[in-house]
Design an enzyme around this catalytic site. Sequence first.
Site, PDB file in Angstrom:
ATOM      1  N   GLY A 269     -78.675  -5.105  16.357  1.00 21.68           N
ATOM      2  CA  GLY A 269     -79.588  -4.049  15.931  1.00 21.68           C
ATOM      3  C   GLY A 269     -80.965  -4.608  15.634  1.00 21.68           C
ATOM      4  N   GLY A 274     -86.611  -7.747  11.506  1.00 21.26           N
ATOM      5  CA  GLY A 274     -86.550  -8.254  12.870  1.00 21.26           C
ATOM      6  C   GLY A 274     -85.203  -7.919  13.485  1.00 21.26           C
ATOM      7  N   ASP A 387     -83.371   0.163  -2.011  1.00 20.67           N
ATOM      8  CA  ASP A 387     -83.263   0.774  -0.683  1.00 20.67           C
ATOM      9  C   ASP A 387     -81.799   0.995  -0.305  1.00 20.67           C
ATOM     10  OD1 ASP A 387     -84.339   1.940   1.571  1.00 20.67           O
ATOM     11  OD2 ASP A 387     -84.489   0.067   2.695  1.00 20.67           O
TER      12      ASP A 387
END
Length: 574
Positions: A269, A274, A387
């Site tokens: 992914g 990155g 997050d």
Amino acid sequence: MMENVGAQMRTSRDGTALVGTGADSSFALAQCYGDLSSDDCLRCFAEARTILPSCFPNNGGRIYLDGCYMRFQNYSFFDEYTGPDDTIVCGNTTRKSTPFQDTVRQAVSNAVTDSLRNKGYFAREDILVSGNGNTSVYVMAECWRTLIPDLCRACLMNASASITKCLPWSAGRALNTGCFMRYSDTNFLNPLTVKKKKNSHLSVILPIVFTVVVFSFALVVYAWRKKKKSHHKVAQVNKDQKQDSDLPFFSLNEVVKATRNFSIDNKLGQGGFGAVYKGVLEEGGEIAVKRLSKTSRQGLPEFQNEVTCIAKLQHRNLVKLLGCCVQGEEMMLIYEYMPNKSLDSFLFDKNNCMLLDWPQRYHIINGIARGLLYLHQDSRLRIIHRDLKASNILLDSNMNPKISDFGLARMFKEYETEANTNKVVGTLGYISPEYAANGLFSVKSDVFSFGVLVLEIVSGTKNRGFSHQSHHDNLLGHAWRLYKEAKPLELVDAALGDSWNVSEVLQSIHVGLSCVQQQADDRPYMSSVVHMLGGEGALPMPKQPGFFTDSALITPPHVSVSINEATLSQLDGR
């Protein structure tokens, strides 16, 4: 493609580009708002370009900054003026007077009319509120210059109808497919510059010659400093890691062999950091390699932050950092490999969701709760993840959940309970109200995100983008409606069939709603959440959730958020 757009931006303040043909085509657009100076326009374009890589590998993305706009797609969108992602962002929940609201409506109407008359489809308004000599309304509106006048008018009319829904609050933005509009009681308009007439050709030639000389010298200095900085950066990372002997090093040669030279077949992914690759070590162990992209917005601070946060953390519900690789310009983090990828790949996929029965979902909810409790209370330092979302929950071979991606995490000392920031990071749909509105974050911010995640796991539906034929609430608002109407079980994902346990589902919904309450003080701590999920302790009656409708999101002075997993930023003008 963006180099082409950038060349146009330097002369005309907007640009478009097309590269490729047929199915491989890519289209791009960028535009600065009409009152931005040329220098600030180029700075805004540069800022947008640094954000752009985080949109990949999606086939399109939009970046709204309070100075410019950028978009790319795999199809021609230049004549689009409306779309399903059009939204409003309401800021500063200060309730304003009726005269202020009337003035906003008048200013917005004026801006629509003036935009269509002005060159570049740009308008700004500054109107004093009647009966209040100290308060003014400031409005800015602009269409993308690829639209014809009729489409611009239609976009601005839609935007004006939407943005007034932010009233009676003191600020609002309309982020539309073909235009942007903003109002506020604070002056965000940029000062208009008056161009002075040059008295001679010499006054033009001399600055150009001087600039060329200075620029040439600056290039030499920049190249030298960049080379020096690159060596210093690697040395600093190595120095920090040598201080932490618990974190093993992997050589670049080891990683290259393990990933078959970063083969596309090994790619798992792409994220803001990155690309992520699967690797197999010589002794047969499987690893996941996060390779810092040279165009990544994250870079050294986030790389070090992730290492610092989880290098010494050990918990069955946290992804394990096995080591890192720093060599030359290569910076990589090495993790244990998760064969079942992330929770969202099961939960929101119409086929894979059938593989996730209720016992597994309940097990995942409890595992995430225990992992968060460890971060908030039981680890050496109190860590706020900031997050937490479905794509950051990885699943091992036994479907055990592992919290991952600590690049945005913050560490607190024992005596610290909350902090404030003017740069909010996270993902729309998961960010808590106090964090989004005021930059205030604490363990209760993670609790809010956890509550959203619980309701998504129960329903099999994303909070952001949720739709229902009888109302416009998001998933939180829908769950709240069903709870108040004593029909909470209607929230259950149809893909579960009859596999679910009524008491566990009701418990989960109740806990989820308790965690997403508007006020942080009303939300439970994760220690209480774990007890409630375990059937211990009373379940308090939840109050109204925060952000229960997508059309009432709050934005702070500088907020970085994610839409479709791509991080975007919004910067306030002066």
